[in-house]
Motif scaffolding. Structure first.
Motif, short mmCIF file in Angstrom:
data_model
loop_
_atom_site.label_atom_id
_atom_site.label_comp_id
_atom_site.label_asym_id
_atom_site.label_seq_id
_atom_site.Cartn_x
_atom_site.Cartn_y
_atom_site.Cartn_z
N MET A 366 0.83 -1.21 0.00
CA MET A 366 0.00 0.00 0.00
C MET A 366 0.86 1.26 0.00
SD MET A 366 -3.02 -0.96 -0.37
CE MET A 366 -3.73 0.68 -0.17
N TYR A 367 1.99 1.21 0.69
CA TYR A 367 2.91 2.35 0.65
C TYR A 367 3.42 2.57 -0.78
CZ TYR A 367 3.47 3.79 5.52
OH TYR A 367 3.25 4.33 6.76
N PHE A 368 3.74 1.50 -1.47
CA PHE A 368 4.23 1.60 -2.85
C PHE A 368 3.19 2.26 -3.75
CE2 PHE A 368 4.65 -0.68 -7.05
CZ PHE A 368 5.79 -0.01 -7.48
N TRP A 369 1.94 1.80 -3.65
CA TRP A 369 0.90 2.30 -4.55
C TRP A 369 0.38 3.67 -4.12
CZ3 TRP A 369 -0.25 0.71 -9.26
CH2 TRP A 369 0.20 -0.56 -9.66
N ALA A 370 0.27 3.92 -2.81
CA ALA A 370 -0.20 5.23 -2.36
C ALA A 370 0.83 6.31 -2.69
CB ALA A 370 -0.47 5.20 -0.85
N THR A 371 2.11 6.04 -2.39
CA THR A 371 3.15 7.01 -2.73
C THR A 371 3.22 7.21 -4.24
OG1 THR A 371 4.44 6.23 -0.83
CG2 THR A 371 5.59 7.57 -2.46
N GLY A 372 3.14 6.10 -4.98
CA GLY A 372 3.23 6.19 -6.44
C GLY A 372 2.06 6.89 -7.07
N ALA A 373 0.84 6.59 -6.59
CA ALA A 373 -0.34 7.22 -7.19
C ALA A 373 -0.32 8.73 -7.00
CB ALA A 373 -1.61 6.62 -6.57
N GLY A 412 8.04 3.80 -5.18
CA GLY A 412 6.80 4.41 -5.63
C GLY A 412 6.99 5.85 -6.05
N ALA A 413 7.76 6.61 -5.26
CA ALA A 413 7.95 8.03 -5.57
C ALA A 413 8.73 8.23 -6.87
CB ALA A 413 8.68 8.71 -4.42
N VAL A 414 9.75 7.39 -7.09
CA VAL A 414 10.60 7.57 -8.28
C VAL A 414 9.98 6.92 -9.51
CG1 VAL A 414 12.87 7.13 -9.28
CG2 VAL A 414 12.67 7.74 -6.87
N PHE A 464 3.90 -8.01 -6.30
CA PHE A 464 3.81 -9.40 -5.85
C PHE A 464 5.17 -10.01 -5.56
CE2 PHE A 464 -0.42 -9.09 -7.85
CZ PHE A 464 -1.19 -9.64 -6.84
N ILE A 465 6.21 -9.50 -6.21
CA ILE A 465 7.55 -10.06 -5.98
C ILE A 465 8.24 -9.41 -4.78
CG2 ILE A 465 9.86 -10.35 -6.94
CD1 ILE A 465 8.61 -10.46 -9.71
N TRP A 466 8.19 -8.06 -4.67
CA TRP A 466 9.00 -7.37 -3.66
C TRP A 466 8.22 -6.67 -2.56
CZ3 TRP A 466 10.78 -6.88 -8.90
CH2 TRP A 466 12.00 -7.54 -9.15
N PHE A 467 6.97 -6.30 -2.80
CA PHE A 467 6.27 -5.46 -1.82
C PHE A 467 5.06 -6.14 -1.19
CE2 PHE A 467 8.00 -2.29 -4.98
CZ PHE A 467 9.12 -1.98 -4.21
N LYS A 468 4.96 -7.43 -1.28
CA LYS A 468 3.79 -8.13 -0.74
C LYS A 468 3.82 -8.16 0.79
CE LYS A 468 6.11 -12.57 -1.51
NZ LYS A 468 6.05 -13.87 -2.18
#
Length: 468
Positions: A366-373, A412-414, A464-468
């Motif tokens: 969720m951090y990956f997708w929230a930061t990225g979005a 996510g940010a980059v 699915f590989i790194w942020f699950k």
């Protein structure tokens, strides 16, 4: 220095009410304060399609209009002290240093001309993209983008369809390539200033970067080879084979190194010396960096032969476009960032709360997708800081116990800054340079169709590989 500080304090004392720091409580703001920011984004997305001539001549006025739509009501509701302090902070702490760095990189990189005629075959294009991607982590995504985009466009000036080449350039050089060091992208540099080790990122998201970059280069090669086999090249190459491949204006490589050195210096140099301007701290290291960057810009303009800029078809048009549009973005984004900083108590509380699992532990996916979005449409540097602090803000704990969370925030940010033209400043600059060179670039939503089709599936696999 003591005299200057005293003079500054005396000058500010003459401005009653404005010498207070502007502290906006985002929990008190309504989502409606984000309408001007949404308006400028929709203007960038729609007006080039609906009113291209008007937009081309008046985009700066449109950005200024949306800024006034925000600031006039904001000053009326919260008072001139808060509005003035917020304006000064956005300009002195964020926009002016940002634009000074961009101008320096744009000028210095524009003073380097790769002479000779490179032929844009699929293999050569992949090589140029790979080189630019590697350079981005050492000289920044903006520096690498401005250095490599012109020779890439010129190499492909005998191709019928070349917009996809620039799109993948944005994916790789302007974004993914800046993921390995604090020099690469502003979010990572902010993490470095917060205490994250210089080499932490390369040691923790190198596999993710290698997967994303390798996948994008492979996809691009297959796509470019299909276009190349289908269309071939134009019967007449606009760039004749009359000069040996080499560099003109090579002195600018030294100036480029000086830019990188100044940015690093401002991060490593710790001193309490500085100024307080309407509540905004302007530190001496930042002042030295910005003064040095201005000097480098002037030196580059002075020592670079006019023929180099002429051969590079250098103009200030793309820089002016970016400066005007991002001025509006940096100012109208003020309430949006404040609402995000309010955390779970703010209007965006649902987003902030979603990154925490029921057991209270952070959820890297969720951090990956929230930061990225959010980084896809907001400035990815403050977005990084919001989620950095949401995860606790302790760099030691984030680099060890919560390393997967910090890796997710960084990636996510980059990476997801590539999802739209406004996700990262080099995206817009590359688009402007390409259009000035006659490349028919996708519209705002057309570009997002490319990023949605190419990038989002790769991000899902990475999750699915790194942020699950």
């Amino acid at each position: 220095m003591r005299f200057l500080r005293s003079a500054a304090a005396a000058a500010l004392a003459c401005l009653p009410g404005l010498s207070m720091a502007a502290d906006i409580d985002g929990s008190r703001l309504s989502w409606a304060w984000g309408i001007p920011f949404a308006g400028i984004l929709l203007s960038i997305a729609l007006m080039p399609l609906l009113a291209p001539s008007f937009w081309h001549h008046h985009f700066g006025k449109v950005a200024a209009a949306w800024t006034l739509v925000f600031f006039l009501p904001f000053a009326a509701v919260f008072g001139p002290a808060v509005a003035g302090g917020s304006l000064v902070h956005a300009l002195l702490a964020e926009y002016i240093p940002f634009i000074i760095l961009l101008v320096a990189l744009y000028t210095v990189a524009g003073g380097i001309f790769i002479r000779g005629n490179l032929h844009g075959s699929p293999a050569l294009n992949v090589a140029i993209l790979a080189i630019g991607t590697v350079l981005a982590s050492f000289m920044g995504t903006t520096g690498a983008s401005m250095l490599m985009i012109r020779p890439l466009i010129r190499a492909n000036d005998n191709r019928t369809h070349k917009a996809h080449v620039v799109v993948f350039f944005i994916f790789l050089v302007s974004n993914a390539g800046g993921s390995l060091t604090p020099l690469g992208d502003p979010p990572l540099f902010l993490g470095f200033l917060k205490g994250v080790d210089f080499f932490w990122t390369v040691s923790h998201i190198f596999p993710e970067t290698l997967f994303l970059v390798g996948s994008l280069l492979a996809i691009f090669y297959l796509l470019d080879r299909w276009y190349y086999a289908k269309e071939g090249v134009l019967p007449v190459d606009p760039t004749p084979d009359t000069r040996r491949v080499g560099f003109d204006g090579a002195v600018n490589f030294w100036l480029l190194a000086a830019v990188v050195g100044l940015v690093l210096l401002s991060g490593f140099w710790k001193t309490p010396l500085g100024f307080d301007v309407l509540g905004t701290q302007v530190g001496l290291p930042g002042l030295v960096r910005d003064a040095g960057l201005i000097a480098i810009t002037l030196i580059s303009l002075r020592v670079t032969p006019a023929g180099v800029y002429r051969d590079n078809q250098f103009s200030w048009g793309p820089m002016q476009e970016v400066a005007k549009l991002f001025a509006g973005i940096f100012l109208t984004i003020i309430p949006v960032i404040a609402m995000l900083k309010a955390g779970a108590q703010g209007p965006f509380g649902a987003i902030v709360s979603a990154v925490t699992r029921p057991d209270g532990q952070p959820d890297p996916a969720m951090y990956f997708w929230a930061t990225g979005a959010l980084s896809s449409f907001l400035d990815n540097a403050p977005t990084y800081l919001v989620f950095f602090n949401t995860a606790g803000g302790d760099p030691v704990r984030l680099m060890t116990t919560l390393a997967p969370t910090l890796a997710a925030i960084s990636a996510g940010a980059v990476f997801m800054g590539a999802n739209s033209y406004i996700g990262n400043a080099p995206n817009m600059m590359v688009k402007a340079v390409a259009e000035e060179r006659g490349v028919n670039m996708p519209s705002f939503f057309g570009y997002m169709a490319w990023s949605g089709a190419v990038l989002l599936p790769l991000f899902i696999v990475m999750t699915f590989i790194w942020f699950k």
